[in-house]
Design a protein around this motif. Structure first.
Motif, PDB file in Angstrom:
ATOM      1  N   TRP A 173       3.126  -3.831  -9.352  1.00 57.22           N
ATOM      2  CA  TRP A 173       4.213  -4.191  -8.458  1.00 57.22           C
ATOM      3  C   TRP A 173       3.713  -4.291  -7.034  1.00 57.22           C
ATOM      4  O   TRP A 173       2.946  -3.445  -6.566  1.00 57.22           O
ATOM      5  N   GLU A 174       4.146  -5.351  -6.335  1.00 62.34           N
ATOM      6  CA  GLU A 174       3.739  -5.563  -4.952  1.00 62.34           C
ATOM      7  C   GLU A 174       4.919  -6.082  -4.135  1.00 62.34           C
ATOM      8  O   GLU A 174       5.938  -6.513  -4.691  1.00 62.34           O
TER       9      GLU A 174
ATOM     10  N   GLU B  82       4.411   7.187 -11.258  1.00 63.48           N
ATOM     11  CA  GLU B  82       3.472   8.247 -11.580  1.00 63.48           C
ATOM     12  C   GLU B  82       3.911   9.523 -10.859  1.00 63.48           C
ATOM     13  O   GLU B  82       4.704   9.484  -9.923  1.00 63.48           O
ATOM     14  N   ASP B  83       3.395  10.662 -11.320  1.00 67.00           N
ATOM     15  CA  ASP B  83       3.684  11.909 -10.626  1.00 67.00           C
ATOM     16  C   ASP B  83       3.223  11.774  -9.178  1.00 67.00           C
ATOM     17  O   ASP B  83       2.112  11.339  -8.907  1.00 67.00           O
TER      18      ASP B  83
ATOM     19  N   HIS C  84       4.718   8.055   5.550  1.00 69.99           N
ATOM     20  CA  HIS C  84       5.338   7.019   6.382  1.00 69.99           C
ATOM     21  C   HIS C  84       4.533   6.811   7.660  1.00 69.99           C
ATOM     22  O   HIS C  84       4.201   5.677   8.021  1.00 69.99           O
ATOM     23  N   HIS C  85       4.197   7.873   8.337  1.00 67.50           N
ATOM     24  CA  HIS C  85       3.467   7.759   9.608  1.00 67.50           C
ATOM     25  C   HIS C  85       2.083   7.149   9.404  1.00 67.50           C
ATOM     26  O   HIS C  85       1.617   6.350  10.213  1.00 67.50           O
ATOM     27  N   GLU C  86       1.440   7.540   8.312  1.00 72.09           N
ATOM     28  CA  GLU C  86       0.097   7.005   8.028  1.00 72.09           C
ATOM     29  C   GLU C  86       0.132   5.493   7.860  1.00 72.09           C
ATOM     30  O   GLU C  86      -0.714   4.773   8.408  1.00 72.09           O
ATOM     31  N   LEU C  87       1.121   4.992   7.117  1.00 70.55           N
ATOM     32  CA  LEU C  87       1.212   3.552   6.889  1.00 70.55           C
ATOM     33  C   LEU C  87       1.748   2.820   8.109  1.00 70.55           C
ATOM     34  O   LEU C  87       1.366   1.671   8.375  1.00 70.55           O
ATOM     35  N   ALA C  88       2.626   3.462   8.885  1.00 72.45           N
ATOM     36  CA  ALA C  88       3.159   2.826  10.085  1.00 72.45           C
ATOM     37  C   ALA C  88       2.048   2.524  11.079  1.00 72.45           C
ATOM     38  O   ALA C  88       2.098   1.526  11.807  1.00 72.45           O
TER      39      ALA C  88
ATOM     40  N   LYS D  73       0.841  -1.204   0.000  1.00 72.66           N
ATOM     41  CA  LYS D  73       0.000   0.000   0.000  1.00 72.66           C
ATOM     42  C   LYS D  73       0.874   1.251   0.000  1.00 72.66           C
ATOM     43  O   LYS D  73       0.554   2.253  -0.652  1.00 72.66           O
ATOM     44  N   TYR D  74       1.977   1.184   0.703  1.00 73.66           N
ATOM     45  CA  TYR D  74       2.902   2.317   0.792  1.00 73.66           C
ATOM     46  C   TYR D  74       3.504   2.650  -0.569  1.00 73.66           C
ATOM     47  O   TYR D  74       3.506   3.808  -1.003  1.00 73.66           O
ATOM     48  N   ILE D  75       4.031   1.633  -1.284  1.00 72.50           N
ATOM     49  CA  ILE D  75       4.666   1.928  -2.570  1.00 72.50           C
ATOM     50  C   ILE D  75       3.651   2.434  -3.592  1.00 72.50           C
ATOM     51  O   ILE D  75       3.979   3.273  -4.438  1.00 72.50           O
ATOM     52  N   HIS D  76       2.406   1.946  -3.507  1.00 73.98           N
ATOM     53  CA  HIS D  76       1.366   2.469  -4.413  1.00 73.98           C
ATOM     54  C   HIS D  76       1.058   3.922  -4.077  1.00 73.98           C
ATOM     55  O   HIS D  76       0.830   4.743  -4.980  1.00 73.98           O
ATOM     56  N   LYS D  77       1.078   4.254  -2.795  1.00 76.73           N
ATOM     57  CA  LYS D  77       0.858   5.629  -2.376  1.00 76.73           C
ATOM     58  C   LYS D  77       1.991   6.535  -2.872  1.00 76.73           C
ATOM     59  O   LYS D  77       1.780   7.719  -3.173  1.00 76.73           O
ATOM     60  N   LEU D  78       3.186   5.963  -2.981  1.00 74.25           N
ATOM     61  CA  LEU D  78       4.335   6.731  -3.448  1.00 74.25           C
ATOM     62  C   LEU D  78       4.312   6.964  -4.955  1.00 74.25           C
ATOM     63  O   LEU D  78       5.077   7.776  -5.466  1.00 74.25           O
TER      64      LEU D  78
END
Length: 225
Positions: free
Chosen positions: A27-28, A111-112, A144-148, A16-21
């Protein structure tokens, strides 16, 4: 040193983090449940990075000090396009490992968004300056904090974390260990796209062999769905 909330070694959270980035949904992050050849065959291909979470033990710190002393004399030569950064923020090792994994794979389009913007801003900076830029990046900090907070355990930025994330990648046919706590990338010999996961598994086993009584190791792969 600024302290972030520690990330959990949870493939769903990290995916979820890398997709948010800004990474494509193709990719997973996957769990690597075993390092033997027959177990590695279950990991989806292609694998672009192996992410290792390991305990920071007295034995490991001794090894790191010896390694640093040796590399300080001759760190070696690295490709100009090898993206490397220092970790200057406490508990940011998970994010740094993900950045190292994604920034060094040309086949992963971004993505942007947060990561693409960050990489563009720091492309001409030193590894130390990149680490400082991450520390001051509000978008990265908030993400980072949101996903942590989505992990299965309660994250506390003041809690002493005794585990550390590093990334293993294939760059131009060389297997590199990228660890923001170290001053230099670590070369682990030749590799290929076809043998990368097996070669990276051998490096993971070396970490485990240094602490044979320790069970708290986690191995994950950045792979295509």
């Amino acid at each position: 040193m600024t302290a972030w909330l520690p990330l959990e070694s949870n493939p769903d959270v990290l995916t979820k983090y890398i997709h948010k980035l800004g990474v494509s949904k193709e990719w997973e992050i996957f769990d690597v449940v075993g390092l033997e050849p027959q177990m590695l065959e279950w990991v989806p291909q292609p694998v672009k990075s192996i992410i290792l979470l390991f305990p920071i033990s007295e034995t490991y710190e001794k090894h790191r000090a010896q390694e640093h002393e040796k590399l300080s004399v001759d760190p070696g030569v690295f490709p100009d396009d090898l993206f490397y950064m220092r970790q200057l923020t406490s508990n940011a090792c998970g994010t740094v490992a993900l950045i190292h994994s994604l920034a060094n794979s040309k086949s992963i389009s971004l993505e942007d968004g947060i990561l693409k913007s960050f990489l563009e801003n720091v492309k001409d900076l030193t590894p130390e300056e990149r680490g400082k830029a991450l520390e001051n990046d509000k978008s990265f900090t908030e993400g980072h904090h949101e996903l942590a907070k989505e992990g299965q355990t309660v994250a506390d930025p003041e809690e002493k974390v005794n585990h550390h994330f590093v990334a293993l990648i294939n760059k131009n046919g060389v297997l590199y260990e990228l660890d923001g706590r170290k001053e230099f990338p670590i070369k682990h010999g030749p590799t290929t796209d076809e043998t990368f996961i097996q070669d990276a598994a051998k490096v993971c086993k070396e970490f485990m062999a240094r602490d044979p009584d320790e069970l708290r190791f986690t191995v994950m792969a950045l792979s295509s769905v």
